[in-house]
Write a protein that holds these residues in place. Structure first.
Motif, short mmCIF file in Angstrom:
data_model
loop_
_atom_site.label_atom_id
_atom_site.label_comp_id
_atom_site.label_asym_id
_atom_site.label_seq_id
_atom_site.Cartn_x
_atom_site.Cartn_y
_atom_site.Cartn_z
N ALA A 71 0.86 -1.18 0.00
CA ALA A 71 0.00 0.00 0.00
C ALA A 71 0.89 1.23 0.00
O ALA A 71 1.95 1.23 0.61
CB ALA A 71 -0.93 0.01 1.21
N SER A 91 -3.41 0.36 -3.20
CA SER A 91 -3.27 -0.73 -2.24
C SER A 91 -3.66 -2.04 -2.92
O SER A 91 -4.53 -2.07 -3.78
CB SER A 91 -4.19 -0.48 -1.05
OG SER A 91 -4.10 -1.55 -0.14
N ALA A 97 -4.63 -1.43 3.02
CA ALA A 97 -4.91 0.01 3.10
C ALA A 97 -5.24 0.41 4.54
O ALA A 97 -4.72 1.41 5.04
CB ALA A 97 -6.06 0.38 2.17
#
Length: 126
Positions: A71, A91, A97
């Motif tokens: 991410a 991500s 994320a």
């Protein structure tokens, strides 16, 4: 399990110049440049970045239950050193994320040398 974290911090701050530059005054006299604002009198940019890396590493868990992935987040640090904005740029999953958002949201960095800081951080989880 996370084997390695790759930290890639990209900053958009201009390199700060010291106050030792001379300024031409009247009749050719040379006087020192005005002192920089108080916000610049703290840490150097490189020292700030080193401390920021350290704080991010401390908050990054060694065991990753989300599996392999990555991410990238863009973030802003205010004058007090608090992360006040986190945007996930990309991500590999919602879990990655959220993990990155959690790492950065509670971060307490030293006050940035320019009064605030815009950065981008990529996390690779293995």
């Amino acid at each position: 399990m996370m084997k390695r974290i790759t930290l890639a911090l990209l900053c958009g701050l201009p390199f700060l110049c010291g106050a030792a530059a001379a300024v031409e005054g009247k009749a050719g006299e040379t006087k020192p440049a005005a002192a920089p604002p108080a916000a610049f009198s703290g840490l150097s940019q490189s020292k700030f970045l080193g401390l920021l890396y350290s704080e991010i590493a401390k908050r990054t868990p060694m065991n990753n239950t989300s599996g392999p992935g990555s991410a990238t987040a863009n973030f802003h640090i205010d004058a007090a050193g608090r992360v006040d904005k986190v945007t996930i740029a990309r991500s590999s999953s919602a879990k990655h994320a959220e993990l990155v958002r959690k790492i950065l949201t509670g971060l307490q960095a030293p006050p940035p040398p320019a009064g605030s800081f815009e950065g981008s951080q990529t996390f690779n989880f293995h």
